[in-house]
Design a protein around this motif. Structure first.
Motif, short mmCIF file in Angstrom:
data_model
loop_
_atom_site.label_atom_id
_atom_site.label_comp_id
_atom_site.label_asym_id
_atom_site.label_seq_id
_atom_site.Cartn_x
_atom_site.Cartn_y
_atom_site.Cartn_z
N SER A 33 0.83 -1.20 0.00
CA SER A 33 0.00 0.00 0.00
C SER A 33 0.87 1.25 0.00
O SER A 33 2.00 1.23 0.50
N PRO A 34 0.36 2.36 -0.56
CA PRO A 34 1.12 3.62 -0.54
C PRO A 34 1.46 4.08 0.88
O PRO A 34 2.54 4.62 1.12
N SER A 35 0.54 3.85 1.82
CA SER A 35 0.81 4.28 3.20
C SER A 35 1.97 3.48 3.80
O SER A 35 2.79 4.04 4.55
N TYR A 36 2.04 2.19 3.46
CA TYR A 36 3.14 1.36 3.98
C TYR A 36 4.47 1.79 3.36
O TYR A 36 5.49 1.86 4.04
N LEU A 37 4.44 2.10 2.06
CA LEU A 37 5.66 2.58 1.41
C LEU A 37 6.12 3.90 2.03
O LEU A 37 7.31 4.13 2.23
N ASN A 38 5.16 4.75 2.36
CA ASN A 38 5.49 6.02 3.01
C ASN A 38 6.20 5.79 4.34
O ASN A 38 7.18 6.46 4.67
N LEU A 39 5.72 4.81 5.11
CA LEU A 39 6.35 4.49 6.40
C LEU A 39 7.76 3.95 6.19
O LEU A 39 8.68 4.27 6.94
N ILE A 40 7.95 3.12 5.15
CA ILE A 40 9.29 2.57 4.87
C ILE A 40 10.24 3.70 4.49
O ILE A 40 11.37 3.77 4.97
N GLU A 41 9.77 4.62 3.63
CA GLU A 41 10.64 5.73 3.18
C GLU A 41 11.00 6.65 4.34
O GLU A 41 12.06 7.27 4.32
N ARG A 42 10.15 6.73 5.34
CA ARG A 42 10.44 7.58 6.50
C ARG A 42 11.15 6.81 7.61
O ARG A 42 11.30 7.30 8.72
#
Length: 460
Positions: A33-42
């Motif tokens: 999910s985009p939200s999970y990718l956002n957490l990984i990138e942060r």
């Protein structure tokens, strides 16, 4: 890598931007999910093995890029650099350093590169030994392609001969039309081996024991049969000095030779079956203690990992002539000298005895700090008089319960011997063995009292 929590947000973000993709587009491409990718990138979530493999597969990405911090030794490597007295007044702690590396890994790598090539007076020349060593540690001293090729060749050789020495000699003769000839010491007083193409001979000094002879023949086979593969790996790094590339290539050649004599799967099975009994492993594979110590640092095949050992070779003055951290993550080898309380030094006094010790790296900001080590003294390969070293292997004490040599040893950290990174980098107080005060400290002098330690000093 799949066994560790990998926080690689910056690397993943750079890849996404390079591909010109939004978070939503990349997330769909790798099945999250985009939200999970956002957490990984942060860096609020680690990069799982499944996601990592998806990225590698969908974007033809080198997975080593996710562990770019390894080239500078991770947090521990930065801690070591920030302990420099020039930064002592800034109050930079381990948490600051971890955040720096996590949020700006390329900036951290740039700082490390500048630090490593600078001195008090400005930019100085790089050390080819350090450059080669950093590249070896970037790979964690594990080269899977060389291991695979060596294992395949070893399997082929074992089809005809159980004695690896005979099989290696026959391979050299049958495939390369080279005979192995053992020559008197007076003919080769300063050489271990020599390739004489005119006589079609690999000439070996008679003073070498069988383990060293086998290694020299295996090394020659590596040079003849894996030259291009080794050269391709050595061409990858951007070394500033060709001497560093030559040293790295020499290491790769020796790596293949050791992997040929101690094939990965068979060697790891023997380690597991014997509890990493060093004496048994030496006999079973016909290798020296130093050759065995090298091999123990390389067992990091994905899905078939061994225990994460480090290895070092130390001379009588406490100087390191070899240092391989492997996957251990130790900072014990960061200094140029060793602590006299570490029993690697006792090995010189008791040359036939394996020295077993648990140690605690005192006053260190780096973790882990509790280690279980095994040391033994060795002579030069050709038995040269006076040339003696101590070779040590070590592993985190919490993992040492699996070892045959740890049976009956109480691995309570409270019973470990405190050691430092050499006097100049050790802040342990009241040490009677201290030869130098630690750097970046203020010395205290009291005209009324005199302590048992030669120096009294303040905090960093």
């Amino acid at each position: 890598m799949a066994d560790d929590a990998v926080f690689a947000g910056a690397a993943l973000r750079r890849l996404r931007r390079k591909e010109g993709m939004t978070q939503a587009a990349m997330a769909e491409r790798i099945g999250i999910s985009p939200s999970y990718l956002n957490l990984i990138e942060r860096n609020q979530r680690p990069l799982t093995a499944r996601v990592m493999m998806q990225v590698v597969d969908r974007f033809d990405f080198d997975p080593r890029g996710f562990r770019e911090d390894e080239s500078i030794g991770g947090v521990a490597g930065l801690v070591r650099r920030f302990q420099d007295e020039r930064f002592a007044d800034l109050g930079i702690d381990r948490d600051d350093i971890a955040e720096f590396l996590s949020q700006a890994p390329q900036a951290a790598a740039a700082f490390a590169r500048l630090y490593d090539t600078s001195g008090e007076g400005g930019i100085v020349g790089t050390d080819p030994l350090d450059e080669a060593r950093r590249e070896i540690e970037r790979w964690r001293n594990h080269f899977p392609d060389l291991d695979r090729d060596a294992e395949e060749l070893a399997d082929e050789l074992r089809l005809s001969r159980g004695d690896i020495g005979v099989a290696l000699t026959e391979r050299l003769r049958d495939k390369h039309q080279l005979a192995v000839r053992i020559l008197p010491r007076e003919v080769m007083p300063d050489l271990l081996r020599r390739l004489d193409l005119h006589a079609r001979q690999l000439q070996i000094n008679e003073m070498l024991p069988p383990s060293a002879r086998n290694f020299q023949v295996a090394t020659q086979l590596a040079q003849l049969e894996k030259r291009e593969e080794i050269a391709n790996i050595a061409r990858g790094p951007d070394f500033s000095d060709e001497a560093a590339r030559a040293l790295f290539e020499r290491h790769l050649t020796g790596y293949f030779a050791a992997a040929l004599i101690m094939p990965y799967s068979r060697f790891l099975r023997a380690c597991d079956a014997t509890g990493y009994d060093l004496t048994v492993l030496q006999r079973r594979f016909g290798v020296s203690f130093e050759q065995l110590a090298h091999r123990l640092t390389t067992l990091q095949r994905v899905g078939q990992r061994g225990l994460p050992f480090f290895m070092a070779r130390i001379d009588r003055a406490g100087q390191f002539s070899k240092r391989f951290v492997g996957a251990s993550g130790t900072t014990l080898l960061d200094s140029d000298t060793s602590c006299p309380f570490w029993n690697v030094h006792q090995a010189f006094e008791q040359p036939d005895r394996l020295q077993v010790q648990q140690i605690e790296l005192a006053g260190s900001d780096a973790a882990p700090s509790h280690w279980f080590t095994l040391a033994r003294s060795i002579t030069a390969a050709d038995g040269a008089e006076g040339a003696r070293f101590s070779v040590v292997v070590g592993i985190e004490a919490r993992l040492a319960g699996e070892l045959a040599h740890a049976r009956g040893v109480d691995l309570d950290p409270a019973k470990a011997q405190p050691v430092g990174l050499g006097c100049a980098r050790c802040f342990r107080e009241n040490c009677r063995q201290r030869s130098l005060p630690p750097r970046a400290t203020a010395l205290h002098f009291d005209p009324v009292t005199r302590s048992v330690a030669p120096f009294s000093f303040g905090s960093r």
